[in-house]
Design an enzyme around this catalytic site. Structure first.
Site, PDB file in Angstrom:
ATOM      1  N   GLY A  21      17.586  31.207  41.564  1.00 40.42           N
ATOM      2  CA  GLY A  21      16.408  31.974  41.985  1.00 40.42           C
ATOM      3  C   GLY A  21      15.141  31.146  41.851  1.00 40.42           C
ATOM      4  O   GLY A  21      14.365  30.998  42.807  1.00 40.42           O
ATOM      5  N   GLU A 176      39.746  32.156  38.812  1.00 37.36           N
ATOM      6  CA  GLU A 176      39.677  30.693  38.921  1.00 37.36           C
ATOM      7  C   GLU A 176      40.140  30.028  37.625  1.00 37.36           C
ATOM      8  O   GLU A 176      40.868  29.031  37.657  1.00 37.36           O
ATOM      9  CB  GLU A 176      38.251  30.286  39.309  1.00 37.36           C
ATOM     10  CG  GLU A 176      37.968  30.702  40.752  1.00 37.36           C
ATOM     11  CD  GLU A 176      36.530  30.514  41.226  1.00 37.36           C
ATOM     12  OE1 GLU A 176      36.330  30.508  42.454  1.00 37.36           O
ATOM     13  OE2 GLU A 176      35.611  30.402  40.401  1.00 37.36           O
ATOM     14  N   ASP A 313      19.792  37.099  38.849  1.00 43.60           N
ATOM     15  CA  ASP A 313      20.636  37.946  37.993  1.00 43.60           C
ATOM     16  C   ASP A 313      19.839  38.895  37.099  1.00 43.60           C
ATOM     17  O   ASP A 313      20.375  39.889  36.620  1.00 43.60           O
ATOM     18  CB  ASP A 313      21.505  37.062  37.082  1.00 43.60           C
ATOM     19  CG  ASP A 313      22.677  36.434  37.822  1.00 43.60           C
ATOM     20  OD1 ASP A 313      22.780  36.656  39.049  1.00 43.60           O
ATOM     21  OD2 ASP A 313      23.478  35.727  37.182  1.00 43.60           O
ATOM     22  N   ALA A 329      25.013  33.700  43.344  1.00 40.47           N
ATOM     23  CA  ALA A 329      24.027  32.678  43.683  1.00 40.47           C
ATOM     24  C   ALA A 329      23.270  32.963  44.993  1.00 40.47           C
ATOM     25  O   ALA A 329      22.041  32.805  45.024  1.00 40.47           O
ATOM     26  CB  ALA A 329      24.718  31.312  43.728  1.00 40.47           C
TER      27      ALA A 329
END
Ligand SMILES: Cc1cc2nc3c(=O)[nH]c(=O)nc-3n(C[C@H](O)[C@H](O)[C@H](O)COP(=O)(O)OP(=O)(O)OC[C@H]3O[C@@H](n4cnc5c(N)ncnc54)[C@H](O)[C@@H]3O)c2cc1C
Length: 444
Positions: A21, A176, A313, A329
């Site tokens: 950001g 992941e 966030d 993101a």
């Protein structure tokens, strides 16, 4: 209020946080007739989507980190300050870093989030989360130390506990991590040990909802589960973790309560606002949601404070579909760019329509040649999804040298199935840790 000013002295924009950001806000303001100060407690931008690769030895921390000074060196109107902002004074229009007060005309707060244990903060010691480079190094040490300890362990039960990896949370990070640990156990480490067969490692992925990857289309969740199962991961949905201790995880599946002996528990479940959320709420009277995120106006400002913006966030933007935008993101990037554009428009005496997020889709890597991509209009799985994931991550990495190094490293890892950054690091001697049963290493 930020308004049409004569820019003499130049309008001062202070950005707190150099994540997605803050950094994209600063980049968008690079050529604007304003003075920008970007303050971050770290001297680098961290590409968090690839942190799990540091945690599993595929990449090194520097591969996914970009020094903020270097990224912004060509933005001549921008000053980078290393420091932690600990206070905001909206009346005096200044933020405080240690004893130093820094004045602003416009403030953009982008300090992000941290992991949350839903009120069970004592679990953190046994189940580290993944947010910072230090977290990734801690996870990496725990994962590789577990294989080392299993190699030395003669008691079969204890050895099984060392070879049992529990990942809590079936979102992209959990998926992941699980896929990467399965590849480590089944391929990378297979030839490296003499007393253990690493492919006997048990990798459990626990999810409270009825499917993993909840933001994806159901068929992609199914595909991800099937791919993980093929890799040897045991996926358990509708499973709630009720306790985590040194070497035991307690689960609830329906009415059934189970205990799992595991020395390595990794947390990929909840997030909450960073500490600046509380400071902002106290100083501005802003409303917070349950996760401590600041509820922002349609232009991402704080109610009653049109010159203070929150992006990424830390912001709860619910003006699109009534639900908060996800903590990803692209949301942070688009919000940062929007606020930077809005500041310039206001200075030019113009306005801008409310912020609107453009969702380009979601991606998750599962393993070698395997990923899922949900672009809404098209859903990809398997090799093409995997290729798409690689290209997008290279594209979004911040600096050219990061892109190059990561590309070369991935190519090497792909053909050799190796993960070269398998370091166990920390202040304590790992040998002592492995011998002293029931102790986890203390890491930097
Ligand atoms: C493990 C992991 C995997 C992820 N995977 C994906 C993914 O695959 N795709 C995706 O889109 N998103 C992913 N995300 C989410 C994504 O990284 C975040 O949504 C994004 O980083 C948010 O950007 P931000 O600018 O709000 O905060 P951050 O990027 O977290 O940046 C916050 C910055 O503020 C600084 N800061 C904090 N407090 C202070 C203070 N008081 N003073 C000064 N500086 C401060 C921090 O040092 C940091 O640099 C992932 C996140 C994690 C943790």
């Amino acid at each position: 209020m930020v308004n049409s000013l004569d820019n003499n002295p130049p309008h001062k924009v202070v950005i707190v946080g150099g994540g997605f950001g803050g950094l994209y806000a600063a980049k968008t303001l690079a050529k604007a007739a304003v003075n920008v100060t970007l303050i971050d407690k770290r001297n680098f931008h961290l590409f968090q989507p690839l942190l799990y690769q540091v945690a599993t030895g595929a990449l090194s921390p520097a591969d996914i980190s970009s020094p903020l000074r270097s990224v912004l060196s060509k933005s001549k109107n921008t000053k980078v300050l290393l420091g932690e902002v600990n206070n905001i004074d909206p009346e005096a229009k200044q933020v405080t870093v240690g004893d130093e007060a820094i004045a602003y005309d416009t403030l953009i707060v982008a300090t992000g989030a941290k992991h949350s244990y839903f009120g069970k903060d004592n679990w953190e010691e046994f189940a580290p989360g993944l947010k910072t480079v230090e977290d990734a190094i801690e996870m990496r040490s725990r994962i590789f130390s577990a294989f080392e300890a299993a190699e030395k362990e003669t008691d079969p039960e204890k050895r099984r506990a060392w070879l049992t990896f529990v990942i809590v949370g079936g979102g992209p990070t959990g998926v992941e991590l699980a896929g990467a640990i399965a590849e480590l156990a089944n391929q990378t480490l297979k030839e490296d040990f003499r007393n253990i067969d690493t492919s006997e490692a048990k990798i459990l992925l626990l999810e409270g909802l009825d499917r993993i990857l909840p933001p994806f289309a159901p068929e992609l969740s199914q595909e991800a589960e099937a791919s993980l199962t093929r890799l040897g991961v045991i996926v358990q949905t509708k499973t709630l973790v009720t306790n985590i201790e040194n070497d035991t995880v307690t689960l609830k599946q329906g009415d059934e309560v189970k205990e799992i002996a595991s020395k390595t528990v990794l947390w990929a479940a909840g997030v909450k606002a960073s500490a600046m959320g509380k400071v902002l709420a106290e100083r501005t009277g802003a409303e917070c949601d349950r996760a401590g995120r600041i509820i922002v106006e349609p232009d991402l400002s704080i109610k009653g404070h049109p010159n203070i913006f929150v992006v990424g966030d830390l912001a709860n933007f619910s003006h699109q579909n009534g639900k908060p935008l996800p903590g990803v993101a692209p949301v942070a990037k688009q919000e940062g760019e929007y606020v930077a554009t809005l500041v310039q428009q206001r200075l030019a005496g113009k306005s801008l329509p409310p912020f609107a997020y453009t969702d380009h889709g979601s991606l998750a890597m599962i393993g070698h040649n395997s990923a899922v991509v949900d672009l809404g209009f098209i859903k990809l799985k398997g090799f093409f999804a995997w290729l798409f994931w690689l290209v997008i991550h290279i594209y979004f990495l911040i600096e050219f040298d990061n892109k190059l190094v990561v590309m070369i490293q991935w190519a090497w890892n792909y053909f050799t199935r190796n993960r070269g950054a398998r370091l166990i690091t920390g202040k304590e001697s790992i040998t002592e840790f492995v011998i002293a049963d029931n102790k986890q290493p203390v890491n930097v």
